[in-house]
Design a protein around this motif. Structure first.
Motif, PDB file in Angstrom:
ATOM      1  N   VAL A   1       0.824  -1.212   0.000  1.00 49.02           N
ATOM      2  CA  VAL A   1       0.000   0.000   0.000  1.00 49.02           C
ATOM      3  C   VAL A   1       0.858   1.262   0.000  1.00 49.02           C
ATOM      4  CG1 VAL A   1      -1.950  -1.119   1.130  1.00 49.02           C
ATOM      5  CG2 VAL A   1      -0.185  -0.030   2.527  1.00 49.02           C
ATOM      6  N   THR A   2       2.126   1.130   0.403  1.00 50.05           N
ATOM      7  CA  THR A   2       3.046   2.273   0.387  1.00 50.05           C
ATOM      8  C   THR A   2       3.858   2.327  -0.909  1.00 50.05           C
ATOM      9  OG1 THR A   2       4.919   1.078   1.378  1.00 50.05           O
ATOM     10  CG2 THR A   2       3.292   2.046   2.892  1.00 50.05           C
ATOM     11  N   GLY A   3       3.715   1.294  -1.746  1.00 53.68           N
ATOM     12  CA  GLY A   3       4.504   1.213  -2.974  1.00 53.68           C
ATOM     13  C   GLY A   3       5.835   0.518  -2.799  1.00 53.68           C
TER      14      GLY A   3
ATOM     15  N   LEU B   1      19.389   7.633   0.726  1.00 50.70           N
ATOM     16  CA  LEU B   1      18.690   8.815   1.244  1.00 50.70           C
ATOM     17  C   LEU B   1      17.195   8.568   1.436  1.00 50.70           C
ATOM     18  CD1 LEU B   1      20.356  11.624  -0.937  1.00 50.70           C
ATOM     19  CD2 LEU B   1      20.969  10.914   1.398  1.00 50.70           C
ATOM     20  N   ASP B   2      16.694   7.518   0.846  1.00 48.83           N
ATOM     21  CA  ASP B   2      15.259   7.218   0.901  1.00 48.83           C
ATOM     22  C   ASP B   2      14.908   6.626   2.269  1.00 48.83           C
ATOM     23  OD1 ASP B   2      12.648   6.492   0.513  1.00 48.83           O
ATOM     24  OD2 ASP B   2      13.059   5.027  -1.080  1.00 48.83           O
ATOM     25  N   THR B   3      14.130   7.370   3.076  1.00 47.67           N
ATOM     26  CA  THR B   3      13.763   6.911   4.426  1.00 47.67           C
ATOM     27  C   THR B   3      12.500   6.051   4.437  1.00 47.67           C
ATOM     28  OG1 THR B   3      12.562   8.975   4.785  1.00 47.67           O
ATOM     29  CG2 THR B   3      14.858   8.886   5.538  1.00 47.67           C
ATOM     30  N   LYS B   4      11.740   6.037   3.365  1.00 48.57           N
ATOM     31  CA  LYS B   4      10.605   5.122   3.172  1.00 48.57           C
ATOM     32  C   LYS B   4       9.492   5.314   4.196  1.00 48.57           C
ATOM     33  CE  LYS B   4      14.270   2.049   1.677  1.00 48.57           C
ATOM     34  NZ  LYS B   4      14.902   0.736   1.663  1.00 48.57           N
ATOM     35  N   ASP B   5       9.318   6.524   4.686  1.00 50.53           N
ATOM     36  CA  ASP B   5       8.317   6.771   5.733  1.00 50.53           C
ATOM     37  C   ASP B   5       7.494   8.024   5.422  1.00 50.53           C
ATOM     38  OD1 ASP B   5      10.310   8.641   6.042  1.00 50.53           O
ATOM     39  OD2 ASP B   5      10.653   8.266   8.179  1.00 50.53           O
ATOM     40  N   TYR B   6       7.120   8.188   4.181  1.00 44.51           N
ATOM     41  CA  TYR B   6       6.477   9.417   3.740  1.00 44.51           C
ATOM     42  C   TYR B   6       4.954   9.314   3.836  1.00 44.51           C
ATOM     43  CZ  TYR B   6      11.105   9.152   1.683  1.00 44.51           C
ATOM     44  OH  TYR B   6      12.449   8.957   1.494  1.00 44.51           O
ATOM     45  N   PRO B   7       4.287  10.447   3.965  1.00 48.27           N
ATOM     46  CA  PRO B   7       2.828  10.437   4.119  1.00 48.27           C
ATOM     47  C   PRO B   7       2.090   9.849   2.920  1.00 48.27           C
ATOM     48  CG  PRO B   7       3.655  12.675   3.767  1.00 48.27           C
ATOM     49  CD  PRO B   7       4.835  11.820   4.034  1.00 48.27           C
ATOM     50  N   GLY B   8       2.677   9.992   1.749  1.00 52.41           N
ATOM     51  CA  GLY B   8       2.029   9.452   0.553  1.00 52.41           C
ATOM     52  C   GLY B   8       2.729   8.251  -0.019  1.00 52.41           C
TER      53      GLY B   8
ATOM     54  N   VAL C   1       5.676   5.821  -1.511  1.00 52.37           N
ATOM     55  CA  VAL C   1       6.748   6.046  -2.466  1.00 52.37           C
ATOM     56  C   VAL C   1       6.407   7.151  -3.462  1.00 52.37           C
ATOM     57  CG1 VAL C   1       5.993   4.371  -4.220  1.00 52.37           C
ATOM     58  CG2 VAL C   1       8.442   4.823  -3.904  1.00 52.37           C
ATOM     59  N   TRP C   2       5.110   7.395  -3.658  1.00 50.38           N
ATOM     60  CA  TRP C   2       4.674   8.412  -4.626  1.00 50.38           C
ATOM     61  C   TRP C   2       4.909   9.836  -4.115  1.00 50.38           C
ATOM     62  CZ3 TRP C   2       1.645   4.258  -2.970  1.00 50.38           C
ATOM     63  CH2 TRP C   2       1.645   3.165  -3.841  1.00 50.38           C
ATOM     64  N   THR C   3       5.382   9.945  -2.881  1.00 53.63           N
ATOM     65  CA  THR C   3       5.781  11.260  -2.350  1.00 53.63           C
ATOM     66  C   THR C   3       7.042  11.757  -3.055  1.00 53.63           C
ATOM     67  OG1 THR C   3       4.849  10.690  -0.196  1.00 53.63           O
ATOM     68  CG2 THR C   3       6.442  12.494  -0.244  1.00 53.63           C
ATOM     69  N   LEU C   4       7.902  10.815  -3.446  1.00 45.90           N
ATOM     70  CA  LEU C   4       9.171  11.141  -4.093  1.00 45.90           C
ATOM     71  C   LEU C   4       8.958  11.422  -5.579  1.00 45.90           C
ATOM     72  CD1 LEU C   4      11.472   8.430  -2.463  1.00 45.90           C
ATOM     73  CD2 LEU C   4      11.229  10.838  -1.805  1.00 45.90           C
ATOM     74  N   PRO C   5       9.959  12.012  -6.240  1.00 41.68           N
ATOM     75  CA  PRO C   5       9.860  12.146  -7.693  1.00 41.68           C
ATOM     76  C   PRO C   5       9.894  10.762  -8.355  1.00 41.68           C
ATOM     77  CG  PRO C   5      12.055  12.797  -6.913  1.00 41.68           C
ATOM     78  CD  PRO C   5      11.192  12.591  -5.695  1.00 41.68           C
ATOM     79  N   PRO C   6       9.269  10.597  -9.520  1.00 51.74           N
ATOM     80  CA  PRO C   6       8.708  11.681 -10.328  1.00 51.74           C
ATOM     81  C   PRO C   6       7.274  12.065  -9.965  1.00 51.74           C
ATOM     82  CG  PRO C   6       8.537   9.631 -11.516  1.00 51.74           C
ATOM     83  CD  PRO C   6       9.266   9.305 -10.225  1.00 51.74           C
TER      84      PRO C   6
END
Length: 291
Positions: free
Chosen positions: A218-220, A249-256, A258-263
């Motif tokens: 569900v987080t990608g 650098l990817d902490t993998k704990d974003y509100p959205g 993996v789709w929080t990151l680019p692109p």
């Protein structure tokens, strides 16, 4: 003195002819000098003969948009495809090609000696699929030899006749299959299509270890160890894994997710600079073989 005057007079009469000959010689030289580079320019890689060029040439070719080429620093397409063992004489299936980011590289590379097969849904039902189909049709010089196989998972998943494919590739799709509940069926379909000794190459957003595939999808992101277990359960054997597409650098704990990151940058302008500084996700790159 008379003879000397005659010599001067004769030379004076010949001078225009000498100058004319000299000018013609210079003109011919310039014509050759200009024509050769022009003809060489016409022989520089076109879309129609990209098949005979190397991966670096294809990857930097103008048939790829600047936007797509700009992502190379995150996705490392040459290193990734070389890690999987791609050769120009292979029959390759690309699963879920999306907008065709990798198709732009695979199609010309396999055009002359190999075959690229891509899977897709019914383009009349799914708009992004229609856009992909239109992209192929709009550039037959690059995509003219690509074979499209329509699928409808989980029931209709025949990728190619059994034991006929050298390589199956998928890039950042496995989390979607898990979310939709048909990951096992897709992996099994890849196994059937591949020849013995054939390669399954997987690039996927790498999540934290030990979390179930269903929970993390569900987080990608997906747990690398769980992905390996699922693929080997279908009969594959892990050959090697690479850190080509790792991003510490990817902490993998974003509100959205993996789709929080680019692109994607689904948070819009919120913390955008921070996410751009992180770059695209940390990815596992896994190479499996069908025994």
């Amino acid at each position: 003195m008379a003879k000397q005057s005659l010599r001067k007079s004769g030379f004076t009469m010949l001078l225009p002819k000498i100058l004319k000959t000299l000018i013609l010689a210079i003109a011919c030289f310039l014509l050759v000098f200009v024509t050769i580079p022009s003809s060489l320019a016409n022989e520089s890689p076109k879309a129609t003969d990209l098949d005979s060029t190397s991966l670096p040439t294809i990857i930097t070719s103008s048939h790829r948009s600047f936007k797509n080429r700009d992502r190379d620093k995150y996705r490392h397409p040459m290193e990734t495809l070389e890690f999987f063992g791609l050769r120009p004489d292979m029959t390759v299936v690309e699963l879920w090609p999306g907008s065709g980011w990798y198709t732009e590289i695979l199609a010309p590379f396999l055009d002359q000696k190999g075959q690229l097969i891509v899977t897709n849904f019914d383009p009349e039902k799914v708009k992004p699929v229609k856009l992909f189909q239109d992209k192929l049709a709009a550039n037959p010089e690059v995509f003219g030899s690509v074979k499209v196989v329509q699928i409808d998972p989980p029931t209709d998943l025949t990728l190619a006749p059994n034991n006929t494919v050298d390589m199956v590739l998928t890039f950042r799709n496995l989390h979607d299959w898990v979310s939709e509940g048909y990951a096992d069926q897709v992996i099994e379909a890849a196994y059937k299509a591949l020849k013995p000794g054939g390669i399954l190459g997987i690039e996927e957003h790498r999540g934290k270890s030990g979390i179930s595939l269903q929970e993390s999808a569900v987080t990608g992101y997906l747990s690398e160890d769980r992905v390996i277990d699922a693929v080997e359960k279908a009969g594959f054997k892990l050959v090697e894994k690479s850190e080509i597409n790792a991003n510490p650098l990817d902490t993998k704990d974003y509100p959205g997710g993996v789709w929080t990151l680019p692109p994607a940058l689904r948070q819009g302008e919120t913390d955008k600079a921070r996410y751009l500084a992180i770059g695209e996700s940390d990815c596992m790159t896994l190479k499996f073989v069908k025994p």
